[in-house]
Design a protein around this motif. Structure first.
Motif, PDB file in Angstrom:
ATOM      1  N   ILE A  37       0.155   3.929   4.501  1.00  0.00           N
ATOM      2  CA  ILE A  37       0.895   3.791   5.828  1.00  0.00           C
ATOM      3  C   ILE A  37       2.180   3.050   5.314  1.00  0.00           C
ATOM      4  CG2 ILE A  37       0.695   2.176   7.836  1.00  0.00           C
ATOM      5  CD1 ILE A  37      -2.220   1.955   7.610  1.00  0.00           C
ATOM      6  N   PHE A  38       3.062   3.767   5.978  1.00  0.00           N
ATOM      7  CA  PHE A  38       4.513   3.356   6.015  1.00  0.00           C
ATOM      8  C   PHE A  38       5.107   2.716   7.324  1.00  0.00           C
ATOM      9  CE2 PHE A  38       3.903   6.625   3.179  1.00  0.00           C
ATOM     10  CZ  PHE A  38       4.488   6.224   2.107  1.00  0.00           C
ATOM     11  N   ASN A  39       5.969   1.844   7.387  1.00  0.00           N
ATOM     12  CA  ASN A  39       6.370   1.118   8.479  1.00  0.00           C
ATOM     13  C   ASN A  39       7.857   1.750   9.133  1.00  0.00           C
ATOM     14  OD1 ASN A  39       8.152  -0.194   6.904  1.00  0.00           O
ATOM     15  ND2 ASN A  39       7.331  -2.213   7.197  1.00  0.00           N
ATOM     16  N   SER A  40       8.241   1.402  10.116  1.00  0.00           N
ATOM     17  CA  SER A  40       9.308   2.086  10.433  1.00  0.00           C
ATOM     18  C   SER A  40      10.716   1.673   9.647  1.00  0.00           C
ATOM     19  CB  SER A  40       9.975   1.666  11.806  1.00  0.00           C
ATOM     20  OG  SER A  40       9.913   0.309  12.056  1.00  0.00           O
ATOM     21  N   LYS A  41      10.453   0.793   8.683  1.00  0.00           N
ATOM     22  CA  LYS A  41      11.594   0.359   7.599  1.00  0.00           C
ATOM     23  C   LYS A  41      11.519   1.136   6.288  1.00  0.00           C
ATOM     24  CE  LYS A  41      11.545  -4.467   8.885  1.00  0.00           C
ATOM     25  NZ  LYS A  41      11.238  -5.843   8.525  1.00  0.00           N
ATOM     26  N   ILE A  88      -8.419  -1.514  10.268  1.00  0.00           N
ATOM     27  CA  ILE A  88      -7.401  -0.657  11.067  1.00  0.00           C
ATOM     28  C   ILE A  88      -8.689   0.657  11.546  1.00  0.00           C
ATOM     29  CG2 ILE A  88      -5.472   0.913  11.067  1.00  0.00           C
ATOM     30  CD1 ILE A  88      -4.285  -0.860   8.845  1.00  0.00           C
ATOM     31  N   ASP A  89      -8.736   0.913  12.862  1.00  0.00           N
ATOM     32  CA  ASP A  89      -9.210   1.889  13.420  1.00  0.00           C
ATOM     33  C   ASP A  89      -8.093   2.948  13.750  1.00  0.00           C
ATOM     34  OD1 ASP A  89     -11.434   3.396  14.700  1.00  0.00           O
ATOM     35  OD2 ASP A  89     -11.158   2.293  16.540  1.00  0.00           O
ATOM     36  N   PHE A  90      -8.300   4.334  12.903  1.00  0.00           N
ATOM     37  CA  PHE A  90      -7.354   5.274  13.016  1.00  0.00           C
ATOM     38  C   PHE A  90      -8.300   6.350  12.785  1.00  0.00           C
ATOM     39  CE2 PHE A  90      -4.206   8.392  11.729  1.00  0.00           C
ATOM     40  CZ  PHE A  90      -3.121   8.076  12.455  1.00  0.00           C
ATOM     41  N   GLU A 114       2.801   6.866   9.504  1.00  0.00           N
ATOM     42  CA  GLU A 114       3.935   5.756  10.054  1.00  0.00           C
ATOM     43  C   GLU A 114       3.396   5.111  11.084  1.00  0.00           C
ATOM     44  OE1 GLU A 114       8.697   5.727  10.401  1.00  0.00           O
ATOM     45  OE2 GLU A 114       7.854   7.139   8.867  1.00  0.00           O
ATOM     46  N   GLN A 115       3.351   3.757  11.075  1.00  0.00           N
ATOM     47  CA  GLN A 115       2.937   2.849  11.994  1.00  0.00           C
ATOM     48  C   GLN A 115       3.283   1.291  11.464  1.00  0.00           C
ATOM     49  OE1 GLN A 115      -1.189   3.466  13.147  1.00  0.00           O
ATOM     50  NE2 GLN A 115      -1.373   1.607  14.588  1.00  0.00           N
ATOM     51  N   PHE A 159       6.970  10.640  -4.445  1.00  0.00           N
ATOM     52  CA  PHE A 159       6.642  11.920  -3.625  1.00  0.00           C
ATOM     53  C   PHE A 159       6.044  11.312  -2.499  1.00  0.00           C
ATOM     54  CE2 PHE A 159       3.586  15.193  -2.681  1.00  0.00           C
ATOM     55  CZ  PHE A 159       4.525  16.265  -2.176  1.00  0.00           C
ATOM     56  N   LEU A 160       5.053  10.073  -2.583  1.00  0.00           N
ATOM     57  CA  LEU A 160       4.757   9.605  -1.326  1.00  0.00           C
ATOM     58  C   LEU A 160       5.661   9.204  -0.363  1.00  0.00           C
ATOM     59  CD1 LEU A 160       1.625   7.442  -3.071  1.00  0.00           C
ATOM     60  CD2 LEU A 160       1.403   9.447  -1.471  1.00  0.00           C
ATOM     61  N   PHE A 161       6.787   8.416  -0.936  1.00  0.00           N
ATOM     62  CA  PHE A 161       7.635   8.107   0.174  1.00  0.00           C
ATOM     63  C   PHE A 161       8.546   9.110   0.535  1.00  0.00           C
ATOM     64  CE2 PHE A 161       6.772   3.851  -1.603  1.00  0.00           C
ATOM     65  CZ  PHE A 161       7.389   3.188  -0.671  1.00  0.00           C
ATOM     66  N   GLU A 162       8.994  10.123  -0.234  1.00  0.00           N
ATOM     67  CA  GLU A 162       9.804  11.532   0.265  1.00  0.00           C
ATOM     68  C   GLU A 162       8.851  12.252   1.019  1.00  0.00           C
ATOM     69  OE1 GLU A 162      12.713  14.470   0.255  1.00  0.00           O
ATOM     70  OE2 GLU A 162      12.775  12.271  -0.578  1.00  0.00           O
ATOM     71  N   SER A 163       7.639  12.347   1.020  1.00  0.00           N
ATOM     72  CA  SER A 163       6.972  13.341   1.790  1.00  0.00           C
ATOM     73  C   SER A 163       6.245  12.861   2.987  1.00  0.00           C
ATOM     74  CB  SER A 163       5.976  14.177   1.166  1.00  0.00           C
ATOM     75  OG  SER A 163       4.847  13.264   0.510  1.00  0.00           O
ATOM     76  N   ARG A 164       6.755  11.627   3.329  1.00  0.00           N
ATOM     77  CA  ARG A 164       5.831  10.849   4.441  1.00  0.00           C
ATOM     78  C   ARG A 164       6.104  11.690   5.888  1.00  0.00           C
ATOM     79  NH1 ARG A 164      10.105   7.383   3.488  1.00  0.00           N
ATOM     80  NH2 ARG A 164      10.916   6.392   5.517  1.00  0.00           N
ATOM     81  N   HIS A 165       7.302  12.316   5.937  1.00  0.00           N
ATOM     82  CA  HIS A 165       7.597  12.859   7.359  1.00  0.00           C
ATOM     83  C   HIS A 165       7.224  14.355   7.469  1.00  0.00           C
ATOM     84  CE1 HIS A 165      10.280   9.343   7.473  1.00  0.00           C
ATOM     85  NE2 HIS A 165       9.390   9.242   8.481  1.00  0.00           N
TER      86      HIS A 165
END
Length: 172
Positions: A37-41, A88-90, A114-115, A159-165
């Motif tokens: 999970i990545f935040n908006s930052k 976290i329920d997702f 991203e949340q 790669f995790l950070f680069e490909s999150r979108h």
């Protein structure tokens, strides 16, 4: 006792299950899932494993992960692990893994979402997780260097950070 479905090298489920810890034949594989999970930052939610947790005790890790149990799809396993470890329920039912890494004994599916999440609202699974925090890629690299993070290849973390979108590795 945790039971796993087994797969062949083409990721087709075979008619066999084993209990965690039992040996697998060289042509048998199991399914593991990871959720990041990545935040908006652009920071990743990371967790610190309990000191009494077998395997990588006290080390920081990516958001969550674990083996799929018998009957689980990859998506069901990702939802279950995220809920069990962090509360976290997702639903991942309409998602494909962002990517899969083949490892010696199985398939490692990665889901990236991203949340923005309030860490104070998480319910940490006592048996597995002692702490959580948001961390930048550079902070994770520093933790790896200090041997305080599970020793992932830095290229995987990048790669995790680069490909999150985006899916895949081709930019158009």
């Amino acid at each position: 006792m945790e039971t796993w479905d087994l797969y062949n090298k083409h990721r087709n489920k075979i008619e066999k299950q084993i209990t965690r810890g039992e040996p697998m034949a060289s042509n048998e594989f199991h399914l593991v899932v990871h959720v990041c999970i990545f935040n908006s930052k652009g920071e990743m939610l990371i967790q610190q494993r309990q000191p009494f947790k077998q395997g990588w005790s006290n080390l920081w890790d990516i958001t969550c992960g674990g083996s799929a149990t018998s009957g689980d799809t990859s998506q069901q396993a990702a939802s279950r692990e995220l809920f069990e470890e962090l509360g976290i329920d997702f639903s991942f039912e309409n998602m494909r893994p962002q990517f899969t890494i083949n490892f010696e004994r199985g398939f490692d599916d990665y889901y990236l979402i991203e949340q923005d999440i309030d860490l104070n609202e998480l319910t940490l699974q006592f048996d597995e997780v002692q702490a959580v925090k948001w961390a930048s890629k550079e902070e994770i690299f520093k933790l790896i260097e200090q041997k305080a993070f599970i020793p992932y290849y830095e290229s995987i973390i990048s790669f995790l950070f680069e490909s999150r979108h985006r899916y895949g590795s081709i930019r158009l």
